[in-house]
Design an enzyme around this catalytic site. Structure first.
Site, PDB file in Angstrom:
ATOM      1  N   GLY A  64       0.863  -1.174   0.000  1.00 53.89           N
ATOM      2  CA  GLY A  64       0.000   0.000   0.000  1.00 53.89           C
ATOM      3  C   GLY A  64       0.902   1.228   0.000  1.00 53.89           C
ATOM      4  O   GLY A  64       1.862   1.293   0.780  1.00 53.89           O
ATOM      5  N   ALA A  65       0.580   2.192  -0.879  1.00 59.29           N
ATOM      6  CA  ALA A  65       1.513   3.302  -1.116  1.00 59.29           C
ATOM      7  C   ALA A  65       1.935   4.050   0.162  1.00 59.29           C
ATOM      8  O   ALA A  65       3.137   4.182   0.439  1.00 59.29           O
ATOM      9  CB  ALA A  65       0.911   4.249  -2.155  1.00 59.29           C
ATOM     10  N   ARG A 104      10.349  -1.380  -4.870  1.00 58.34           N
ATOM     11  CA  ARG A 104       9.117  -1.326  -5.675  1.00 58.34           C
ATOM     12  C   ARG A 104       9.075   0.029  -6.394  1.00 58.34           C
ATOM     13  O   ARG A 104       9.278   1.067  -5.756  1.00 58.34           O
ATOM     14  CB  ARG A 104       7.858  -1.494  -4.804  1.00 58.34           C
ATOM     15  CG  ARG A 104       7.756  -2.869  -4.148  1.00 58.34           C
ATOM     16  CD  ARG A 104       6.376  -3.103  -3.559  1.00 58.34           C
ATOM     17  NE  ARG A 104       5.390  -3.427  -4.580  1.00 58.34           N
ATOM     18  CZ  ARG A 104       4.082  -3.540  -4.337  1.00 58.34           C
ATOM     19  NH1 ARG A 104       3.613  -3.325  -3.128  1.00 58.34           N
ATOM     20  NH2 ARG A 104       3.236  -3.854  -5.309  1.00 58.34           N
ATOM     21  N   GLN A 210      -5.839  -8.612  -2.573  1.00 54.25           N
ATOM     22  CA  GLN A 210      -5.870  -7.647  -1.466  1.00 54.25           C
ATOM     23  C   GLN A 210      -7.310  -7.294  -1.070  1.00 54.25           C
ATOM     24  O   GLN A 210      -7.586  -6.984   0.083  1.00 54.25           O
ATOM     25  CB  GLN A 210      -5.116  -6.361  -1.843  1.00 54.25           C
ATOM     26  CG  GLN A 210      -3.624  -6.524  -1.983  1.00 54.25           C
ATOM     27  CD  GLN A 210      -3.218  -6.796  -3.415  1.00 54.25           C
ATOM     28  OE1 GLN A 210      -3.951  -7.429  -4.168  1.00 54.25           O
ATOM     29  NE2 GLN A 210      -2.050  -6.319  -3.812  1.00 54.25           N
ATOM     30  N   ASP A 251      -1.414   4.910  -6.332  1.00 54.39           N
ATOM     31  CA  ASP A 251       0.010   4.708  -6.017  1.00 54.39           C
ATOM     32  C   ASP A 251       0.879   5.843  -6.541  1.00 54.39           C
ATOM     33  O   ASP A 251       1.954   6.114  -5.991  1.00 54.39           O
ATOM     34  CB  ASP A 251       0.482   3.373  -6.579  1.00 54.39           C
ATOM     35  CG  ASP A 251      -0.159   2.236  -5.800  1.00 54.39           C
ATOM     36  OD1 ASP A 251      -1.301   1.877  -6.127  1.00 54.39           O
ATOM     37  OD2 ASP A 251       0.461   1.748  -4.835  1.00 54.39           O
ATOM     38  N   ASN A 261      -3.019   2.864 -10.137  1.00 53.55           N
ATOM     39  CA  ASN A 261      -3.487   2.102  -8.972  1.00 53.55           C
ATOM     40  C   ASN A 261      -3.447   0.627  -9.358  1.00 53.55           C
ATOM     41  O   ASN A 261      -3.063   0.270 -10.488  1.00 53.55           O
ATOM     42  CB  ASN A 261      -4.903   2.544  -8.564  1.00 53.55           C
ATOM     43  CG  ASN A 261      -5.324   1.987  -7.213  1.00 53.55           C
ATOM     44  OD1 ASN A 261      -4.564   2.052  -6.247  1.00 53.55           O
ATOM     45  ND2 ASN A 261      -6.505   1.409  -7.131  1.00 53.55           N
ATOM     46  N   LYS A 262      -3.822  -0.214  -8.449  1.00 56.50           N
ATOM     47  CA  LYS A 262      -3.752  -1.670  -8.646  1.00 56.50           C
ATOM     48  C   LYS A 262      -4.352  -2.102  -9.982  1.00 56.50           C
ATOM     49  O   LYS A 262      -5.387  -1.592 -10.396  1.00 56.50           O
ATOM     50  CB  LYS A 262      -4.485  -2.336  -7.477  1.00 56.50           C
ATOM     51  CG  LYS A 262      -4.520  -3.841  -7.466  1.00 56.50           C
ATOM     52  CD  LYS A 262      -3.163  -4.475  -7.625  1.00 56.50           C
ATOM     53  CE  LYS A 262      -2.148  -4.040  -6.602  1.00 56.50           C
ATOM     54  NZ  LYS A 262      -0.753  -4.395  -6.991  1.00 56.50           N
TER      55      LYS A 262
HETATM   56  O1  MRU Z   1       0.530  -3.880  -4.623  1.00 55.84           O
HETATM   57  P1  MRU Z   1      -0.090  -3.140  -3.482  1.00 55.84           P
HETATM   58  O2  MRU Z   1      -0.964  -3.991  -2.629  1.00 55.84           O
HETATM   59  O3  MRU Z   1       0.939  -2.376  -2.697  1.00 55.84           O
HETATM   60  O4  MRU Z   1      -1.024  -2.074  -4.184  1.00 55.84           O
HETATM   61  C1  MRU Z   1      -1.772  -1.203  -3.388  1.00 55.84           C
HETATM   62  C2  MRU Z   1      -2.719  -0.367  -4.147  1.00 55.84           C
HETATM   63  O5  MRU Z   1      -2.776  -0.378  -5.357  1.00 55.84           O
HETATM   64  C3  MRU Z   1      -3.538   0.587  -3.334  1.00 55.84           C
HETATM   65  O6  MRU Z   1      -4.791   0.783  -3.900  1.00 55.84           O
HETATM   66  C4  MRU Z   1      -2.805   1.941  -3.273  1.00 55.84           C
HETATM   67  O7  MRU Z   1      -1.499   1.750  -2.807  1.00 55.84           O
HETATM   68  C5  MRU Z   1      -3.496   2.914  -2.416  1.00 55.84           C
HETATM   69  S1  MRU Z   1      -3.262   2.540  -0.715  1.00 55.84           S
HETATM   70  C6  MRU Z   1      -3.914   3.741   0.240  1.00 55.84           C
END
Ligand code: MRU
Length: 356
Positions: A64-65, A104, A210, A251, A261-262
């Protein structure tokens, strides 16, 4: 000011997903929830070295960012502790910080927080011990600010949720993806505080799930009416009139509003546009990368093919099939109704105003 301090005190009672814990006057560890174990097991682990921190971010023990931003800030403290007796202390810290930053590539919060810490290392001509103390203080400040910022995002965002409305979300932008409270799920939480009849549809979010593993875990724990759906079902529920608004995290956001985003978020945004459903991004200012004009400059992380080929350690496809596994996609600004930040809700084309 008084209100701000009062609120900060309340926010400090939120259990932190990631937190710097002092073990003596100078030493300490980064204590974090191991998110790879959820929802089966709730366990905290202590990260004690920069190598461990690199692995924790890479393997998504912390993800998560905003949460990986804090992990980066803690990583710089660990880098400084490991380098305390080096004659080239500052150079060593920068080197180790850059290593952590390479874990990352997509979420800008990681490099943002590391940069903030390195400014302290570079700008202060103090003893190594004093610099470490300043780095610890700053890391804890960033943790507390993250919760306060999420609360503000939640307050602004709750105004776009209709009474009794259904919110579709993707991935996990909750307390687990931040220090606490969450961005997209912060909006949900804030709306729920005012109207407990709201509902959430959570996309499963393949391949790492997730949405299933983390978002439903958080929301059900909080007593919020939550329905888990697979990623391909969203458009169907939109057509059936069962989704009123989409709220997701981000992100990295380019200054024109294009938002990474994801993986799968782009598909949700296209479906929302087709069905005239408002689509919001909820993210702090630290997720906006003002150095990039548009989303095509965002580096998309490619992840291990086993995330796609295996479920619970078992291969679920032909063994020689081709796999491409991008972790993120970019939703163009034209599909985004608004970006909910701690400074208010901005149309993508007005996002630049946040830096004025
Ligand atoms: O690969 P991840 O689980 O780190 O990806 C997370 C996301 O895409 C979230 O939607 C994003 O980081 C926002 S978190 C507040």
């Amino acid at each position: 000011m008084l209100l701000w301090i009062l609120r900060l005190r309340i926010e400090m009672n939120i259990e932190k997903t990631i937190q710097w814990v002092r073990t003596d006057s100078l030493n300490g560890v980064s204590r974090m929830i191991d998110q790879t174990l959820l929802p089966y097991e709730y366990k905290k682990i202590d990260i004690k070295t920069t190598n461990e921190m690199y692995d924790a971010i890479k393997t998504m023990i912390v993800r998560g960012a905003p949460a990986i931003g804090i992990a980066g800030a803690h990583g710089v403290v660990l880098a400084a502790l490991e380098s305390i007796n080096c004659s080239d202390f500052k150079a060593q810290v920068v080197k180790k910080a850059n290593y952590i930053n390479s874990s990352r590539p997509t979420a800008v919060n990681l490099s943002w927080a590391i940069k903030k810490q390195l400014e302290i290392v570079e700008n202060f001509n103090e003893t190594n011990e004093k610099i470490i103390e300043l780095l610890i203080e700053n890391a804890i400040k960033l943790e507390d600010e993250d919760i306060a910022i999420n609360k503000r995002i939640g307050e602004f965002g709750s105004t776009v949720i209709p009474k009794g409305g259904s919110i579709l979300t993707h991935c996990n932008a909750g307390g687990l993806a931040t220090v606490g409270y969450g961005t997209a799920l912060g909006v949900v939480r804030s709306a729920f505080e005012k109207d407990s009849s709201i509902k959430v549809f959570a996309n499963e979010t393949r391949p790492r799930q997730q949405g299933a593993r983390l978002t439903t875990y958080e929301l059900i724990r909080d007593g919020i009416n939550t329905t888990l759906i697979t990623d391909a079902m969203g458009a169907y529920f939109m057509k059936m009139g069962m989704i009123d608004v989409v709220v997701v995290g981000a992100d990295r956001i380019a200054i024109n509003g294009d938002s990474a985003n994801k993986i799968g978020t782009y598909m949700v945004a296209i479906a929302a546009k087709y069905h005239n459903i408002p689509f919001y991004i909820a993210a702090p200012k630290s997720t906006i990368d003002s150095s990039i004009k548009s989303g095509d400059k965002i580096v998309i992380e490619l992840r291990d093919s086993r995330e796609v080929t295996e479920i619970n350690g078992k291969t679920v496809c032909a063994s020689n099939v081709n796999i491409i596994n991008p972790g993120f996609d970019v939703t163009p600004a034209s599909l985004i109704t608004g970006i909910i930040t701690e400074y208010g809700i901005f149309k993508p084309e007005e996002l630049y105003k946040i830096f004025e």
